[in-house]
Scaffold this motif. Structure first.
Motif, PDB file in Angstrom:
ATOM      1  N   UNK A  56      23.535 -23.481  24.720  1.00  0.00           N
ATOM      2  CA  UNK A  56      23.349 -23.648  23.277  1.00  0.00           C
ATOM      3  C   UNK A  56      24.713 -23.580  22.609  1.00  0.00           C
ATOM      4  N   UNK A  57      24.878 -24.398  21.614  1.00  0.00           N
ATOM      5  CA  UNK A  57      26.141 -24.402  20.883  1.00  0.00           C
ATOM      6  C   UNK A  57      26.026 -23.409  19.739  1.00  0.00           C
ATOM      7  N   UNK A  58      26.951 -22.468  19.706  1.00  0.00           N
ATOM      8  CA  UNK A  58      26.948 -21.473  18.650  1.00  0.00           C
ATOM      9  C   UNK A  58      27.912 -21.924  17.564  1.00  0.00           C
ATOM     10  N   UNK A  59      27.446 -21.778  16.344  1.00  0.00           N
ATOM     11  CA  UNK A  59      28.283 -22.170  15.214  1.00  0.00           C
ATOM     12  C   UNK A  59      28.865 -20.935  14.550  1.00  0.00           C
ATOM     13  N   UNK A  60      30.075 -21.084  14.050  1.00  0.00           N
ATOM     14  CA  UNK A  60      30.734 -19.996  13.340  1.00  0.00           C
ATOM     15  C   UNK A  60      30.835 -20.369  11.865  1.00  0.00           C
ATOM     16  N   UNK A  61      30.851 -19.343  11.033  1.00  0.00           N
ATOM     17  CA  UNK A  61      31.079 -19.562   9.614  1.00  0.00           C
ATOM     18  C   UNK A  61      32.566 -19.808   9.381  1.00  0.00           C
ATOM     19  N   UNK A  62      32.846 -20.692   8.431  1.00  0.00           N
ATOM     20  CA  UNK A  62      34.241 -20.921   8.068  1.00  0.00           C
ATOM     21  C   UNK A  62      34.696 -19.771   7.171  1.00  0.00           C
ATOM     22  N   UNK A  63      35.985 -19.702   6.946  1.00  0.00           N
ATOM     23  CA  UNK A  63      36.532 -18.651   6.075  1.00  0.00           C
ATOM     24  C   UNK A  63      35.957 -18.778   4.666  1.00  0.00           C
ATOM     25  N   UNK A  64      35.820 -20.013   4.162  1.00  0.00           N
ATOM     26  CA  UNK A  64      35.249 -20.218   2.831  1.00  0.00           C
ATOM     27  C   UNK A  64      33.793 -19.757   2.774  1.00  0.00           C
ATOM     28  N   UNK A  65      33.033 -20.033   3.837  1.00  0.00           N
ATOM     29  CA  UNK A  65      31.631 -19.601   3.884  1.00  0.00           C
ATOM     30  C   UNK A  65      31.536 -18.076   3.937  1.00  0.00           C
ATOM     31  N   UNK A  66      32.435 -17.445   4.670  1.00  0.00           N
ATOM     32  CA  UNK A  66      32.460 -15.979   4.714  1.00  0.00           C
ATOM     33  C   UNK A  66      32.767 -15.384   3.347  1.00  0.00           C
ATOM     34  N   UNK A  67      33.704 -15.983   2.624  1.00  0.00           N
ATOM     35  CA  UNK A  67      34.046 -15.504   1.277  1.00  0.00           C
ATOM     36  C   UNK A  67      32.844 -15.625   0.350  1.00  0.00           C
ATOM     37  N   UNK A  68      32.128 -16.748   0.426  1.00  0.00           N
ATOM     38  CA  UNK A  68      30.920 -16.927  -0.391  1.00  0.00           C
ATOM     39  C   UNK A  68      29.863 -15.890  -0.050  1.00  0.00           C
ATOM     40  N   UNK A  69      29.710 -15.612   1.223  1.00  0.00           N
ATOM     41  CA  UNK A  69      28.724 -14.623   1.674  1.00  0.00           C
ATOM     42  C   UNK A  69      29.060 -13.239   1.123  1.00  0.00           C
ATOM     43  N   UNK A  70      30.332 -12.881   1.165  1.00  0.00           N
ATOM     44  CA  UNK A  70      30.750 -11.558   0.687  1.00  0.00           C
ATOM     45  C   UNK A  70      30.562 -11.430  -0.817  1.00  0.00           C
ATOM     46  N   UNK A  71      30.729 -12.524  -1.549  1.00  0.00           N
ATOM     47  CA  UNK A  71      30.614 -12.494  -3.010  1.00  0.00           C
ATOM     48  C   UNK A  71      29.171 -12.439  -3.504  1.00  0.00           C
ATOM     49  N   UNK A  72      28.209 -12.791  -2.652  1.00  0.00           N
ATOM     50  CA  UNK A  72      26.798 -12.806  -3.054  1.00  0.00           C
ATOM     51  C   UNK A  72      26.280 -11.390  -3.281  1.00  0.00           C
ATOM     52  N   UNK A  73      25.313 -11.268  -4.192  1.00  0.00           N
ATOM     53  CA  UNK A  73      24.660  -9.983  -4.448  1.00  0.00           C
ATOM     54  C   UNK A  73      23.316  -9.963  -3.731  1.00  0.00           C
ATOM     55  N   UNK A  74      23.090  -8.910  -2.953  1.00  0.00           N
ATOM     56  CA  UNK A  74      21.828  -8.746  -2.246  1.00  0.00           C
ATOM     57  C   UNK A  74      21.265  -7.367  -2.561  1.00  0.00           C
ATOM     58  N   UNK A  75      19.969  -7.207  -2.343  1.00  0.00           N
ATOM     59  CA  UNK A  75      19.277  -5.952  -2.628  1.00  0.00           C
ATOM     60  C   UNK A  75      19.794  -4.841  -1.717  1.00  0.00           C
ATOM     61  N   UNK A  76      20.093  -3.677  -2.307  1.00  0.00           N
ATOM     62  CA  UNK A  76      20.543  -2.531  -1.525  1.00  0.00           C
ATOM     63  C   UNK A  76      19.482  -2.142  -0.499  1.00  0.00           C
ATOM     64  N   UNK A  77      19.946  -1.835   0.711  1.00  0.00           N
ATOM     65  CA  UNK A  77      19.021  -1.439   1.774  1.00  0.00           C
ATOM     66  C   UNK A  77      18.486  -2.603   2.589  1.00  0.00           C
ATOM     67  N   UNK A  78      18.724  -3.836   2.149  1.00  0.00           N
ATOM     68  CA  UNK A  78      18.222  -4.988   2.902  1.00  0.00           C
ATOM     69  C   UNK A  78      19.124  -5.230   4.111  1.00  0.00           C
ATOM     70  N   UNK A  79      18.587  -5.943   5.074  1.00  0.00           N
ATOM     71  CA  UNK A  79      19.342  -6.246   6.293  1.00  0.00           C
ATOM     72  C   UNK A  79      20.567  -7.094   5.950  1.00  0.00           C
ATOM     73  N   UNK A  80      20.405  -8.036   5.044  1.00  0.00           N
ATOM     74  CA  UNK A  80      21.530  -8.904   4.659  1.00  0.00           C
ATOM     75  C   UNK A  80      22.616  -8.092   3.999  1.00  0.00           C
ATOM     76  N   UNK A  81      22.246  -7.146   3.136  1.00  0.00           N
ATOM     77  CA  UNK A  81      23.234  -6.296   2.473  1.00  0.00           C
ATOM     78  C   UNK A  81      23.997  -5.459   3.509  1.00  0.00           C
TER      79      UNK A  81
END
Length: 181
Positions: A152-177
């Motif tokens: 299987x080919x694994x994909x990585x997030x780009x640096x820009x995608x990582x920055x967007x992910x870090x800037x997002x607001x998620x609910x405290x206690x959630x797995x994504x947070x």
């Protein structure tokens, strides 16, 4: 009641002593698992389910227990569906392993998951051999070919995608947070 309990305990101790004496006479090394199985079973061969249960109970890491428990549940579903009963190590042959493999594929599992299930069954055989519960000649995986795993080919997030992910607001206690932190 004490006389009956003491008599039962004496019988149990005698059974364990018999196993130890017989094993020592055969110049085999002893493990607690080996003595327990030999004393509790007439033929001394545990079923795969019993052995999985024992090994799961001895595992300290949650993820390891969870993986083996999932494999055991798949094995039990397969043996129940095929009406095979509770098989011991010596009763498991290539056809049964191939049937288990096909059962897992029909269930919709990917090749890597099927391989992982069979790898854990194989590791139980290896552990049972090391503990002298079964002999090297009972190792069915010499005759059985493990399924191939599709790459299987694994994909990585780009640096820009990582920055967007870090800037997002998620609910405290959630797995994504938690992942974000």
């Amino acid at each position: 009641n004490a006389k009956k309990v003491n008599a039962d305990l004496k019988l149990l101790i005698d059974e364990y002593n018999d196993v130890v004496l017989l094993t020592s006479a055969q110049k085999k090394s002893l493990s607690p698992e080996y003595v327990i199985y030999r004393a509790s079973k007439n033929n001394g061969i545990p079923t795969l389910r019993e052995y999985f249960d024992l090994k799961i109970s001895q595992m300290l890491e949650y993820n390891q227990r969870k993986g083996y428990t999932q494999v055991l549940n798949n094995w039990l579903k397969y043996t129940n569906e095929e009406k095979l009963g509770d098989l011991d190590f010596k009763q498991i042959d290539v056809q049964i392993l191939k049937g288990f493999e096909n059962f897992l594929f029909k269930k919709g599992l990917e090749s890597s998951s099927v391989y992982g299930n069979l790898k854990r069954v194989r590791s139980c055989f290896n552990m049972a051999i090391k503990e002298q519960i079964i002999g090297v000649g009972d190792y069915i995986f010499k005759a059985y070919t493990m399924p191939k795993v599709k790459a299987t080919k694994k994909e990585k997030l780009t640096i820009d995608e990582l920055k967007l992910f870090i800037e997002q607001e998620y609910e405290n206690g959630s797995v994504i947070k938690t992942s974000q932190q």
